[in-house]
Design an enzyme around this catalytic site. Structure first.
Site, PDB file in Angstrom:
ATOM      1  N   CYS A 193      -4.242  -1.253  -1.939  1.00  0.00           N
ATOM      2  CA  CYS A 193      -4.266   0.319  -2.088  1.00  0.00           C
ATOM      3  C   CYS A 193      -5.382   0.498  -3.335  1.00  0.00           C
ATOM      4  O   CYS A 193      -5.142   0.097  -4.415  1.00  0.00           O
ATOM      5  CB  CYS A 193      -3.049   0.933  -2.422  1.00  0.00           C
ATOM      6  SG  CYS A 193      -3.021   2.572  -2.814  1.00  0.00           S
ATOM      7  N   GLU A 240      -6.320   9.394   9.524  1.00  0.00           N
ATOM      8  CA  GLU A 240      -4.848   9.497  10.201  1.00  0.00           C
ATOM      9  C   GLU A 240      -4.688  10.154  11.571  1.00  0.00           C
ATOM     10  O   GLU A 240      -3.998   9.694  12.374  1.00  0.00           O
ATOM     11  CB  GLU A 240      -3.742   9.616   9.226  1.00  0.00           C
ATOM     12  CG  GLU A 240      -3.754   8.664   8.116  1.00  0.00           C
ATOM     13  CD  GLU A 240      -2.655   8.634   7.258  1.00  0.00           C
ATOM     14  OE1 GLU A 240      -1.670   9.159   7.658  1.00  0.00           O
ATOM     15  OE2 GLU A 240      -2.584   7.820   6.279  1.00  0.00           O
ATOM     16  N   HIS A 293      -8.633   3.736   3.857  1.00  0.00           N
ATOM     17  CA  HIS A 293      -8.749   4.518   5.228  1.00  0.00           C
ATOM     18  C   HIS A 293     -10.370   4.207   5.773  1.00  0.00           C
ATOM     19  O   HIS A 293     -10.430   4.594   7.000  1.00  0.00           O
ATOM     20  CB  HIS A 293      -8.429   5.890   5.282  1.00  0.00           C
ATOM     21  CG  HIS A 293      -6.956   6.041   5.120  1.00  0.00           C
ATOM     22  ND1 HIS A 293      -6.042   5.529   4.045  1.00  0.00           N
ATOM     23  CD2 HIS A 293      -5.992   6.504   5.913  1.00  0.00           C
ATOM     24  CE1 HIS A 293      -4.776   5.852   4.386  1.00  0.00           C
ATOM     25  NE2 HIS A 293      -4.745   6.338   5.542  1.00  0.00           N
ATOM     26  N   CYS A 321     -11.253   3.232  -0.659  1.00  0.00           N
ATOM     27  CA  CYS A 321     -10.031   3.713  -0.219  1.00  0.00           C
ATOM     28  C   CYS A 321      -9.827   2.973   1.112  1.00  0.00           C
ATOM     29  O   CYS A 321     -10.570   2.726   2.036  1.00  0.00           O
ATOM     30  CB  CYS A 321     -10.058   5.175   0.081  1.00  0.00           C
ATOM     31  SG  CYS A 321      -8.715   6.132   0.882  1.00  0.00           S
ATOM     32  N   ASP A 378       0.817  -1.170  -0.087  1.00  0.00           N
ATOM     33  CA  ASP A 378      -0.002  -0.120  -0.033  1.00  0.00           C
ATOM     34  C   ASP A 378       0.849   1.278   0.043  1.00  0.00           C
ATOM     35  O   ASP A 378       2.049   1.347   0.174  1.00  0.00           O
ATOM     36  CB  ASP A 378      -0.740  -0.270   1.351  1.00  0.00           C
ATOM     37  CG  ASP A 378      -1.624   1.152   1.378  1.00  0.00           C
ATOM     38  OD1 ASP A 378      -2.543   1.696   0.497  1.00  0.00           O
ATOM     39  OD2 ASP A 378      -1.642   2.035   2.512  1.00  0.00           O
ATOM     40  N   SER A 379       0.215   2.439  -0.245  1.00  0.00           N
ATOM     41  CA  SER A 379       1.192   3.578   0.014  1.00  0.00           C
ATOM     42  C   SER A 379       1.555   4.000   1.198  1.00  0.00           C
ATOM     43  O   SER A 379       2.301   4.768   1.238  1.00  0.00           O
ATOM     44  CB  SER A 379       0.300   4.717  -0.726  1.00  0.00           C
ATOM     45  OG  SER A 379      -0.995   4.857   0.133  1.00  0.00           O
TER      46      SER A 379
HETATM   47  N1  DGL Z   1      -3.970   3.753   0.085  1.00  0.00           N
HETATM   48  C1  DGL Z   1      -4.869   5.163  -0.403  1.00  0.00           C
HETATM   49  C2  DGL Z   1      -5.887   4.454  -1.399  1.00  0.00           C
HETATM   50  O1  DGL Z   1      -6.561   3.458  -0.946  1.00  0.00           O
HETATM   51  C3  DGL Z   1      -5.014   5.974   0.258  1.00  0.00           C
HETATM   52  C4  DGL Z   1      -3.755   6.949   0.648  1.00  0.00           C
HETATM   53  C5  DGL Z   1      -2.961   7.645  -0.467  1.00  0.00           C
HETATM   54  O2  DGL Z   1      -3.578   8.633  -1.288  1.00  0.00           O
HETATM   55  O3  DGL Z   1      -2.021   7.056  -0.884  1.00  0.00           O
HETATM   56  O4  DGL Z   1      -6.400   4.925  -2.210  1.00  0.00           O
END
Ligand code: DGL
Length: 285
Positions: free
Chosen positions: A72, A151, A185, A183, A9-10
């Site tokens: 992600c 976050e 989050h 997403c 993931d990012s």
């Molecule tokens: N993990 C990213 C997503 O699910 C969210 C965070 C980011 O923008 O990197 O799209």
């Protein structure tokens, strides 16, 4: 098969997918890479997201992973083609499983999707739903403020509720009956989102759907682990782990252990990959 599953993931968000994988596949060893040095991906270009996703995948391939989970939504929306073309292990993203659940469950053919700017403008969810259920209409809504709010831990907070109201109002007006949390989050905001949209709109957690898809793929390919797994899951990050450990424990719902920083620049150099700035400069001259 005892080999681990690789997940990237990012940054921190993919831990919501890890949580689902740990629940559904407790016998599997997981190796996670969170690209905390380069987060966020959600406001970056397709070209850059493809490059990052390939680099993240290559990092995990070092651990001889038997399958790759793109945990992600942004990378799943923009880089799946490149990953599938270049890797010879199964690659499972979060978009297609989430889209499939929504296409199956909508009753009025009106589906909402929320996600980062890059995810929504890629139309990846729309394309997959079009393929599966062409009569369905998809309404996308980028919600860039939600990632920092989650976050920050503002899950039950007036500011978050007002932000959700503002983002979700157009989807309620469009009478969607199904809303994809597109997403990583957003599962942490599930309750606040449910309170905002009301009981008539069902929520789809794309991470949960992806974990089900991973289980199915392992079973179909007969590569599940049938031995006792005594190895701990391992978490690598590309920046210092302090914040990842603190915030990540909330995402995972348990204390994070075995977190390690990797020198990603060194890894990329060893890979023979030009650094990001070199490459951009070359391409843009
Ligand atoms: N993990 C990213 C997503 O699910 C969210 C965070 C980011 O923008 O990197 O799209």
């Amino acid at each position: 098969m005892q080999k681990p599953i690789g997940i990237f993931d990012s940054g921190i968000g993919g831990l919501t997918v890890v949580k689902q994988l740990m629940h559904l596949l407790p016998g599997e060893r997981l190796i996670y890479f969170g690209d905390t040095a380069r987060i966020p991906y959600g406001n970056k270009s397709k070209r850059l997201i493809e490059q990052y996703a390939m680099e993240d995948a290559r990092f995990l391939l070092q651990y001889d992973v038997k399958a790759l989970v793109v945990a992600c939504n942004t990378a799943s929306s923009l880089a799946m083609d490149v990953l599938l073309k270049n890797l010879d292990i199964p690659v499972i993203g979060v978009v297609n499983p989430g889209a499939a659940a929504a296409a199956r469950l909508t009753r009025n053919n009106r589906i909402g999707v929320i996600g980062t700017i890059a995810t929504i403008s890629s139309d990846a969810y729309r394309h997959e739903i079009d393929r599966l259920r062409p009569e369905a209409q998809v309404v996308g809504q980028p919600c860039p403020l939600l990632v920092p709010l989650v976050e920050e831990g503002w899950l039950d907070d007036e500011i978050t509720r007002l932000t959700l109201k503002r983002y979700l109002h157009p989807l309620i007006e469009q009478q969607v009956d199904t809303l994809i949390l597109g997403c990583t989050h957003y599962p942490l905001l599930e309750q606040a989102i449910a309170e905002t949209v009301g009981a008539n709109i069902q929520l789809i957690d794309s991470g949960k759907e992806a974990a089900r898809a991973v289980k199915e793929v392992l079973h179909t390919l007969n590569i599940e682990n049938r031995e006792v797994n005594n190895n701990p899951n391992h978490f690598f990050v590309s920046d210092i782990p302090a914040r990842f450990e603190e915030v990540g424990s909330r995402f995972l719902g348990q204390k994070l252990t075995h977190v390690e920083r990797v020198n990603f620049d060194q890894f990329l150099l060893a890979l023979g990959s030009a650094s990001f700035s070199d490459r951009v400069m070359k391409e843009e001259v």
